[in-house]
Scaffold this active site. Structure first.
Site, PDB file in Angstrom:
ATOM      1  N   LYS A  71       0.793  -1.229   0.000  1.00  0.00           N
ATOM      2  CA  LYS A  71       0.000   0.000   0.000  1.00  0.00           C
ATOM      3  C   LYS A  71       0.829   1.284   0.000  1.00  0.00           C
ATOM      4  O   LYS A  71       0.420   2.291  -0.570  1.00  0.00           O
ATOM      5  CB  LYS A  71      -0.937   0.017   1.215  1.00  0.00           C
ATOM      6  CG  LYS A  71      -2.089  -0.959   1.139  1.00  0.00           C
ATOM      7  CD  LYS A  71      -3.000  -0.777   2.335  1.00  0.00           C
ATOM      8  CE  LYS A  71      -4.163  -1.734   2.313  1.00  0.00           C
ATOM      9  NZ  LYS A  71      -5.096  -1.500   3.434  1.00  0.00           N
ATOM     10  N   ASN A  92      -4.885   2.032  -1.664  1.00  0.00           N
ATOM     11  CA  ASN A  92      -5.457   0.686  -1.715  1.00  0.00           C
ATOM     12  C   ASN A  92      -6.330   0.461  -2.956  1.00  0.00           C
ATOM     13  O   ASN A  92      -6.827  -0.637  -3.177  1.00  0.00           O
ATOM     14  CB  ASN A  92      -6.280   0.390  -0.454  1.00  0.00           C
ATOM     15  CG  ASN A  92      -7.678   0.957  -0.530  1.00  0.00           C
ATOM     16  OD1 ASN A  92      -7.874   2.083  -0.993  1.00  0.00           O
ATOM     17  ND2 ASN A  92      -8.660   0.205  -0.082  1.00  0.00           N
ATOM     18  N   GLY A 135       0.310   1.431   9.688  1.00  0.00           N
ATOM     19  CA  GLY A 135      -0.388   1.811   8.475  1.00  0.00           C
ATOM     20  C   GLY A 135      -1.894   1.753   8.589  1.00  0.00           C
ATOM     21  O   GLY A 135      -2.604   2.583   8.006  1.00  0.00           O
ATOM     22  N   ALA A 136      -2.415   0.787   9.353  1.00  0.00           N
ATOM     23  CA  ALA A 136      -3.868   0.659   9.497  1.00  0.00           C
ATOM     24  C   ALA A 136      -4.473   1.880  10.184  1.00  0.00           C
ATOM     25  O   ALA A 136      -5.529   2.378   9.780  1.00  0.00           O
ATOM     26  CB  ALA A 136      -4.202  -0.604  10.288  1.00  0.00           C
ATOM     27  N   THR A 157       5.450   1.359  20.997  1.00  0.00           N
ATOM     28  CA  THR A 157       6.534   2.319  20.822  1.00  0.00           C
ATOM     29  C   THR A 157       5.892   3.699  20.797  1.00  0.00           C
ATOM     30  O   THR A 157       5.349   4.121  19.775  1.00  0.00           O
ATOM     31  CB  THR A 157       7.310   2.070  19.513  1.00  0.00           C
ATOM     32  OG1 THR A 157       7.787   0.713  19.498  1.00  0.00           O
ATOM     33  CG2 THR A 157       8.491   3.016  19.388  1.00  0.00           C
ATOM     34  N   MET A 219     -10.068  -4.048  13.844  1.00  0.00           N
ATOM     35  CA  MET A 219      -9.983  -3.878  12.400  1.00  0.00           C
ATOM     36  C   MET A 219      -9.624  -5.179  11.683  1.00  0.00           C
ATOM     37  O   MET A 219      -9.830  -5.311  10.479  1.00  0.00           O
ATOM     38  CB  MET A 219      -8.971  -2.783  12.053  1.00  0.00           C
ATOM     39  CG  MET A 219      -9.434  -1.400  12.474  1.00  0.00           C
ATOM     40  SD  MET A 219      -8.196  -0.107  12.155  1.00  0.00           S
ATOM     41  CE  MET A 219      -8.208  -0.101  10.354  1.00  0.00           C
ATOM     42  N   TYR A 221     -10.260  -9.135  10.816  1.00  0.00           N
ATOM     43  CA  TYR A 221     -11.471  -9.942  10.750  1.00  0.00           C
ATOM     44  C   TYR A 221     -11.124 -11.411  10.554  1.00  0.00           C
ATOM     45  O   TYR A 221     -10.109 -11.767   9.969  1.00  0.00           O
ATOM     46  CB  TYR A 221     -12.396  -9.471   9.613  1.00  0.00           C
ATOM     47  CG  TYR A 221     -11.830  -9.664   8.218  1.00  0.00           C
ATOM     48  CD1 TYR A 221     -12.024 -10.862   7.529  1.00  0.00           C
ATOM     49  CD2 TYR A 221     -11.107  -8.655   7.586  1.00  0.00           C
ATOM     50  CE1 TYR A 221     -11.508 -11.051   6.255  1.00  0.00           C
ATOM     51  CE2 TYR A 221     -10.589  -8.837   6.318  1.00  0.00           C
ATOM     52  CZ  TYR A 221     -10.796 -10.032   5.656  1.00  0.00           C
ATOM     53  OH  TYR A 221     -10.270 -10.215   4.401  1.00  0.00           O
TER      54      TYR A 221
END
Length: 274
Positions: A71, A92, A135-136, A157, A219, A221
């Site tokens: 991505k 995406n 990233g999410a 972190t 997030m 699944y």
């Protein structure tokens, strides 16, 4: 010689990709509107994925979804990049226009917000906790701030959480918080954006921040409850969700970019879970 696709083809590129539900979702969209199109999944090489995606479009591919780990590495392929993709720092969704140019977009954030609205589990001025600063989380922060929520972000972190909060502070109320300082804040919605559930582990949070009315959203699944969902239920939450709704909605926004039609979400959910 390049053998052109015989019908209009769309694809999702990732590595690994065997688990992807995107083909099932998009092919249902096509069937729903009687489109003679097909959506496939492609396991791209980690070293030559740009060449493979370029070849896909040369062979007649019309659009593509990009998932991990590509991505953040697809920008150079695009002629035009949407504002939300630029802000998220990841792409995406790709669309090949009639003039041959490639548009890069990000439907993750708007897909996530759309799922929250679909379930009626978000309101303006909600206090949201995002666990994880990878990233999410980057993909969902901008739409949530724009909607009018207050975001608190924490991460193992902590410096990464600080960097994200500073970067997105110009778009709304966002603050980085140490794990140990979370107990003093009342959260309406807790979002797990880490990959902990993939390995059946838990993010580093205390059960004390979970109340009966706290909405908890993983997030990630899977076909059963994730470790995070089970943890939140055990400590009192009556509202837990996983990321399948986000997947459906981000797919719907990609479909809209390609076809100018927003697909029927209720029929899609009924199809997937029949």
């Amino acid at each position: 010689m390049i053998h052109l696709y015989k019908k209009e083809i769309y694809a999702v590129f990732g590595n690994p990709i065997h688990h992807s539900k995107s083909p099932k979702i998009h092919n249902f969209f096509f069937k729903l509107y009687n489109f003679k199109k097909k959506y496939i999944k492609i396991c791209a090489s980690k070293n030559f994925f740009l060449d493979e995606i370029t070849l896909f479009f040369k062979k007649g591919g019309k659009g593509a979804n990009i998932t991990l780990p590509f991505k953040e590495k697809i920008f150079s392929l695009c002629n035009n990049i949407t504002k939300r993709a630029t802000i998220a720092g990841s792409i995406n969704t790709l669309k090949k226009c009639n003039d041959g140019k490639i548009i890069g977009d990000n439907t993750d954030g708007i897909g996530f917000l759309s799922d929250l609205l679909f379930h009626n589990i978000i309101k303006k001025n909600f206090n949201l906790l995002i666990i994880g600063a990878g990233g999410a989380s980057r993909g969902i922060i901008y739409p949530l701030l724009k909607f009018g929520c207050n975001i608190f972000i924490t991460n193992r972190t902590f410096k990464k959480a600080q960097i994200l909060s500073k970067e997105f502070s110009k778009f709304g109320n966002i603050e980085s918080v140490f794990y140990k300082n979370l107990r003093g804040i009342n959260f309406d919605l807790i979002i797990n954006s880490t990959s902990a559930s993939i390995s059946n582990e838990l993010p580093l949070i205390s059960y004390n921040i979970i109340k009966k009315k706290t909405i908890c959203y993983d997030m990630f699944y899977m076909n059963k409850k994730t470790s995070f969902m089970s943890f939140c239920e055990f400590y009192g939450s009556k509202n837990v969700y996983n990321g399948i709704g986000m997947l459906i909605h981000q797919a719907a926004h990609s479909f809209f970019l390609w076809n100018k039609i927003f697909p029927d979400i209720k029929k899609t959910i009924k199809y997937l879970f029949k």
